[in-house]
Design a protein around this motif. Sequence first.
Motif, PDB file in Angstrom:
ATOM      1  N   LEU A   5       1.024  -1.128   0.136  1.00 44.53           N
ATOM      2  CA  LEU A   5       0.114  -0.014  -0.037  1.00 44.53           C
ATOM      3  C   LEU A   5       0.900   1.245   0.054  1.00 44.53           C
ATOM      4  CD1 LEU A   5      -3.053   1.346   0.650  1.00 44.53           C
ATOM      5  CD2 LEU A   5      -2.522   1.203   3.085  1.00 44.53           C
ATOM      6  N   ILE A   6       1.090   2.168  -1.205  1.00 45.71           N
ATOM      7  CA  ILE A   6       1.624   3.174  -1.148  1.00 45.71           C
ATOM      8  C   ILE A   6       0.845   4.300  -0.923  1.00 45.71           C
ATOM      9  CG2 ILE A   6       3.212   4.391  -2.727  1.00 45.71           C
ATOM     10  CD1 ILE A   6       3.828   1.791  -4.275  1.00 45.71           C
ATOM     11  N   ASN A   7       1.428   5.292  -0.058  1.00 50.81           N
ATOM     12  CA  ASN A   7       0.750   6.470  -0.065  1.00 50.81           C
ATOM     13  C   ASN A   7       1.863   7.365  -0.776  1.00 50.81           C
ATOM     14  OD1 ASN A   7      -0.225   8.824   0.606  1.00 50.81           O
ATOM     15  ND2 ASN A   7       0.929   9.172   2.728  1.00 50.81           N
ATOM     16  N   PRO A   8       1.267   7.887  -2.063  1.00 49.53           N
ATOM     17  CA  PRO A   8       2.440   8.678  -2.627  1.00 49.53           C
ATOM     18  C   PRO A   8       2.839  10.098  -2.120  1.00 49.53           C
ATOM     19  CG  PRO A   8       0.627   7.862  -3.992  1.00 49.53           C
ATOM     20  CD  PRO A   8       0.039   7.768  -2.623  1.00 49.53           C
ATOM     21  N   ASN A   9       2.117  10.615  -0.966  1.00 52.17           N
ATOM     22  CA  ASN A   9       2.769  11.668  -0.279  1.00 52.17           C
ATOM     23  C   ASN A   9       3.763  11.352   0.689  1.00 52.17           C
ATOM     24  OD1 ASN A   9       1.479  11.594   2.242  1.00 52.17           O
ATOM     25  ND2 ASN A   9      -0.415  12.555   1.269  1.00 52.17           N
ATOM     26  N   THR A  10       4.470  12.274   1.482  1.00 52.55           N
ATOM     27  CA  THR A  10       5.280  11.809   2.586  1.00 52.55           C
ATOM     28  C   THR A  10       5.058  12.207   3.920  1.00 52.55           C
ATOM     29  OG1 THR A  10       6.682  13.833   2.061  1.00 52.55           O
ATOM     30  CG2 THR A  10       7.270  11.878   0.746  1.00 52.55           C
ATOM     31  N   SER A  11       3.727  12.069   4.003  1.00 46.58           N
ATOM     32  CA  SER A  11       3.105  12.478   5.533  1.00 46.58           C
ATOM     33  C   SER A  11       3.134  11.136   6.331  1.00 46.58           C
ATOM     34  CB  SER A  11       1.748  13.155   5.429  1.00 46.58           C
ATOM     35  OG  SER A  11       1.303  12.791   6.688  1.00 46.58           O
ATOM     36  N   ALA A  12       3.869  11.009   7.125  1.00 47.76           N
ATOM     37  CA  ALA A  12       3.742   9.619   8.000  1.00 47.76           C
ATOM     38  C   ALA A  12       2.605   9.524   8.669  1.00 47.76           C
ATOM     39  CB  ALA A  12       5.078   9.597   8.872  1.00 47.76           C
ATOM     40  N   PRO A  13       2.038  10.454   9.254  1.00 49.74           N
ATOM     41  CA  PRO A  13       0.795  10.405  10.047  1.00 49.74           C
ATOM     42  C   PRO A  13      -0.386   9.794   9.089  1.00 49.74           C
ATOM     43  CG  PRO A  13       1.869  12.188  10.698  1.00 49.74           C
ATOM     44  CD  PRO A  13       2.805  11.935   9.586  1.00 49.74           C
ATOM     45  N   MET A  14      -0.231  10.397   7.812  1.00 51.28           N
ATOM     46  CA  MET A  14      -1.310   9.938   6.694  1.00 51.28           C
ATOM     47  C   MET A  14      -1.136   8.683   6.385  1.00 51.28           C
ATOM     48  SD  MET A  14      -2.765  12.402   3.535  1.00 51.28           S
ATOM     49  CE  MET A  14      -3.942  11.768   2.528  1.00 51.28           C
ATOM     50  N   THR A  35       3.889   1.989   2.394  1.00 50.09           N
ATOM     51  CA  THR A  35       5.192   2.761   2.106  1.00 50.09           C
ATOM     52  C   THR A  35       4.826   3.954   1.900  1.00 50.09           C
ATOM     53  OG1 THR A  35       5.608   2.069   0.160  1.00 50.09           O
ATOM     54  CG2 THR A  35       6.094   0.449   1.812  1.00 50.09           C
ATOM     55  N   GLN A  36       5.819   4.906   1.819  1.00 48.42           N
ATOM     56  CA  GLN A  36       5.662   6.268   0.971  1.00 48.42           C
ATOM     57  C   GLN A  36       7.117   6.652   0.597  1.00 48.42           C
ATOM     58  OE1 GLN A  36       4.843   8.038   4.990  1.00 48.42           O
ATOM     59  NE2 GLN A  36       6.494   9.337   4.721  1.00 48.42           N
ATOM     60  N   PRO A  37       7.127   7.514  -0.397  1.00 52.63           N
ATOM     61  CA  PRO A  37       8.183   7.588  -1.232  1.00 52.63           C
ATOM     62  C   PRO A  37       9.354   8.234  -0.194  1.00 52.63           C
ATOM     63  CG  PRO A  37       6.575   8.527  -2.465  1.00 52.63           C
ATOM     64  CD  PRO A  37       5.889   8.198  -0.892  1.00 52.63           C
ATOM     65  N   SER A  38      10.635   8.075  -0.524  1.00 51.25           N
ATOM     66  CA  SER A  38      11.544   8.818   0.486  1.00 51.25           C
ATOM     67  C   SER A  38      11.966  10.341  -0.023  1.00 51.25           C
ATOM     68  CB  SER A  38      12.975   7.755  -0.088  1.00 51.25           C
ATOM     69  OG  SER A  38      13.488   8.146  -1.298  1.00 51.25           O
ATOM     70  N   ALA A  55       6.901   9.901  -9.364  1.00 47.91           N
ATOM     71  CA  ALA A  55       8.405   9.158  -9.137  1.00 47.91           C
ATOM     72  C   ALA A  55       8.415   8.643  -8.043  1.00 47.91           C
ATOM     73  CB  ALA A  55       9.357  10.418  -9.470  1.00 47.91           C
ATOM     74  N   GLY A  56       7.931   8.733  -7.019  1.00 44.21           N
ATOM     75  CA  GLY A  56       7.770   8.413  -5.841  1.00 44.21           C
ATOM     76  C   GLY A  56       7.186   6.909  -5.800  1.00 44.21           C
TER      77      GLY A  56
END
Length: 247
Positions: A5-14, A35-38, A55-56
């Motif tokens: 499950l990829i959250n494409p933004n980088t908000s860890a709480p989200m 996961t989420q992008p680096s 890209a993430g």
Amino acid sequence: MKLLLINPNTSAPMTAAIAKGAQAVASSNTEIIATQPSFGPLSIEGHYDEAFAAAGVAEQVKLAASWGPDAVVLACFGDPGLEAAREATSAPVLGIAEAAFHAASMLATGFSVVTTMTRTCIIAERLVQRYGFEHQCRGVHGTDIAVLDLEDGGEEIIGQIEHAAREALSRDRSGAIVLGCAGMTTLCHTLTQRLGVPVIDGVAVAVKFAEALSALGLGTSKHGDYATPLPKVYTGWAAPLGWPKAR
Ligand code: 5HY
């Protein structure tokens, strides 16, 4: 099954909130690996954000090749990087917008989308066209609630979305509401109770569709344009994301 499950933004709480919503609807033998992008935007609220989010997504699917997910879900309503992800894996890949549109079109002759920033409505409208739901989608409506403000999920936020949904149901004469942001996954149950119509959360629907496709042994075709990317050198910070020559 292992579901990436990829959250494409980088908000860890989200990412955590989306993962909790996904695990809540997943079957007992489904392990959700969230996961989420680096790199990239904390929230995706426009075309520029979306370019990095895509890209993430490609980064995360490429990195997951080391353990091989049974299915992949992209938890952002713009479905950023969906086709790149389908090239990079043979597992089924579902975008929450595409999944939600399919589900809504099976539950009502017409549906309305209620999303966050009005400026991102065009992104959802273009997905409606690309996926061929022009006849079922009767309107896309912004609330101008910032994506990260959804994390608060308080009465004021729910009230704003409920109000926009009621307006959409009457103005569009539609029979169902599609939630236009992964961050709304936590609000779906309450909105369903209040509105009394099907309220579709793309995260939940995509997880169940992914389980169904995986259970049927169905994956992304590697024949044609979703074939594995051609071996290619990438330079700069993207160097690790290039595609090696097949041994
Ligand atoms: C989403 N943005 O689902 C989209 C919603 C939007 O960071 N996660 C985001 O506004 O397009």
